[in-house]
Design a protein around this motif. Sequence first.
Motif, PDB file in Angstrom:
ATOM      1  N   LYS A 136       0.875  -1.029   0.095  1.00 12.83           N
ATOM      2  CA  LYS A 136       0.152  -0.071  -0.149  1.00 12.83           C
ATOM      3  C   LYS A 136       0.942   1.262   0.223  1.00 12.83           C
ATOM      4  O   LYS A 136       0.761   2.270   1.112  1.00 12.83           O
ATOM      5  N   PRO A 137       1.834   1.424  -0.990  1.00 13.42           N
ATOM      6  CA  PRO A 137       2.624   2.719  -0.995  1.00 13.42           C
ATOM      7  C   PRO A 137       1.745   3.741  -1.372  1.00 13.42           C
ATOM      8  O   PRO A 137       0.675   3.806  -1.949  1.00 13.42           O
ATOM      9  N   VAL A 138       2.272   5.059  -0.983  1.00  7.41           N
ATOM     10  CA  VAL A 138       1.383   6.210  -1.070  1.00  7.41           C
ATOM     11  C   VAL A 138       2.351   7.347  -1.913  1.00  7.41           C
ATOM     12  O   VAL A 138       3.605   7.183  -1.803  1.00  7.41           O
ATOM     13  N   PRO A 139       1.748   8.040  -3.037  1.00  7.54           N
ATOM     14  CA  PRO A 139       2.626   9.039  -3.620  1.00  7.54           C
ATOM     15  C   PRO A 139       3.226   9.972  -2.690  1.00  7.54           C
ATOM     16  O   PRO A 139       2.583  10.603  -1.863  1.00  7.54           O
ATOM     17  N   TYR A 140       4.425  10.360  -3.069  1.00  8.21           N
ATOM     18  CA  TYR A 140       5.280  11.189  -2.103  1.00  8.21           C
ATOM     19  C   TYR A 140       5.106  12.617  -2.723  1.00  8.21           C
ATOM     20  O   TYR A 140       5.176  12.860  -3.690  1.00  8.21           O
ATOM     21  N   GLU A 141       4.403  13.402  -1.876  1.00 13.03           N
ATOM     22  CA  GLU A 141       4.327  14.831  -2.200  1.00 13.03           C
ATOM     23  C   GLU A 141       5.361  15.912  -1.466  1.00 13.03           C
ATOM     24  O   GLU A 141       5.198  15.692  -0.283  1.00 13.03           O
ATOM     25  N   GLY A 142       6.449  16.132  -2.118  1.00 11.40           N
ATOM     26  CA  GLY A 142       7.267  16.978  -1.450  1.00 11.40           C
ATOM     27  C   GLY A 142       8.338  17.568  -2.309  1.00 11.40           C
ATOM     28  O   GLY A 142       8.541  17.967  -3.323  1.00 11.40           O
TER      29      GLY A 142
END
Length: 142
Positions: A136-142
């Motif tokens: 369940k990876p999440v997109p990285y916002e950064g």
Amino acid sequence: MSTYMAKKETVERKWYIIDAAGKPLGKTAVTAATILRGKHRPEYTPHVDCGEFVIIINASKAVLTGNKLNQKYYRRHTGWIGGLKEVSYKQLMATKPELAMQLAVKGMLPHNSIGAKAITRLKIYAGENHNQAAQKPVPYEG
């Protein structure tokens, strides 16, 4: 008040996805190295491995700015006399874009046991599909 020191046993690791499509290879590698080290976390401790897992997708669509695609080379030496091997990044991005991204990230990690452990948490794919859907990876916002 004492300084908080993270412990290896208490670190909870998450999975992040970074999409490299249309982004410079170096900027994507910097983001991945920061997450692998754990420097984005408030409880970051330099001598403890407190990084996360990183999945980089679309590595073949990463771009090199300027004229680096034609002028930059990946060089290594076999250890034998005359054993210098070099590959242009144009050829490397065409044949093994995952290796080009991995070399960029590995050079930005510390060259010790923490960096060696961190590079094992990096997964790179040339296309959009990856095998880590169960995490369940999440997109990285950064």
